[in-house]
Design a protein around this motif. Structure first.
Motif: not given
Length: 203
Positions: A85-94, A45-53
């Motif tokens: 080939p892994c599960l990719t998730i965008a955790a959109l913090n803003g 699994v690969l999660i993409l996210t950001g710091a802050g708002r």
């Protein structure tokens, strides 16, 4: 400015430039593409996210004026994410704007906070979007809504994005990463080959 954590098959890449609205330089984009390439061989699994708002305001303004807005590195990154080939998730913090849209569109799942807004102002700025972005966007929300974003310059609120199918869940900021981890749970418990095999079956 890209932080990477690894834990038992779960990789989390965080854009950490909140003082600049997580705007992206070419070096940051290349690093994210390298992470996506590496995750293809190691992560489940690969999660993409950001710091802050803000998730990302898109291209760094100084580098955009120098040509980054139309650089092939954006397409390299979204292609690497889509091919992983892994599960990719965008955790959109803003808010998600401009070329950074391609990262989220290339992920398998998108989770956003209620404050998130989605826009891609290429018509106003005089650029073409990266070639794969309209295709992926239309697959999610249809051609008319794609044109609303790309041609009519509409900013889409999180609740509308959820109704359109642009995002899969809207959750508060305190539970955003926990939600992403919950969605990752089954894939983390599987073998990489099993994760890849199921993903390959989905068009």
């Amino acid at each position: 400015m890209i932080e990477l954590s690894k834990q038992d098959g779960l990789w989390t890449a965080t854009i950490n430039r909140p003082d600049k609205a997580n705007s992206l330089t070419k070096a940051m984009l290349s690093e994210l593409a390298d992470i996506a390439d590496a995750a293809a061989g190691e992560a489940r699994v690969l999660i993409l996210t950001g710091a802050g708002r803000v998730f990302s305001a898109g291209a760094d303004l100084d580098e955009a004026r120098a040509g980054l807005a139309t650089d092939a590195v954006w397409e390299r990154l979204s292609g690497a994410l889509a091919a992983a080939p892994c599960l990719t998730i965008a955790a959109l913090n803003g808010t998600l704007a401009g070329g950074a849209f391609g990262m989220a569109l290339a992920c398998d799942l998108r989770v956003a906070v209620p404050e998130a807004k989605f826009f891609y102002p290429v018509m106003k700025l005089g650029f073409l979007p990266q070639p794969s972005d309209p295709v992926r966007l239309a697959a999610l929300v249809g051609p008319a809504r794609t044109k609303m974003i790309l041609m009519a310059g509409q900013k889409v609120q999180a609740d509308e994005a959820l109704a359109w199918g642009l995002v899969d869940r809207v959750v508060d900021s305190e539970t955003l990463i926990d939600t992403a981890h919950s969605l990752a749970q089954d894939a983390r418990a599987a073998t990489p080959a099993h994760v890849a095999g199921i993903k390959a079956l989905v068009p």
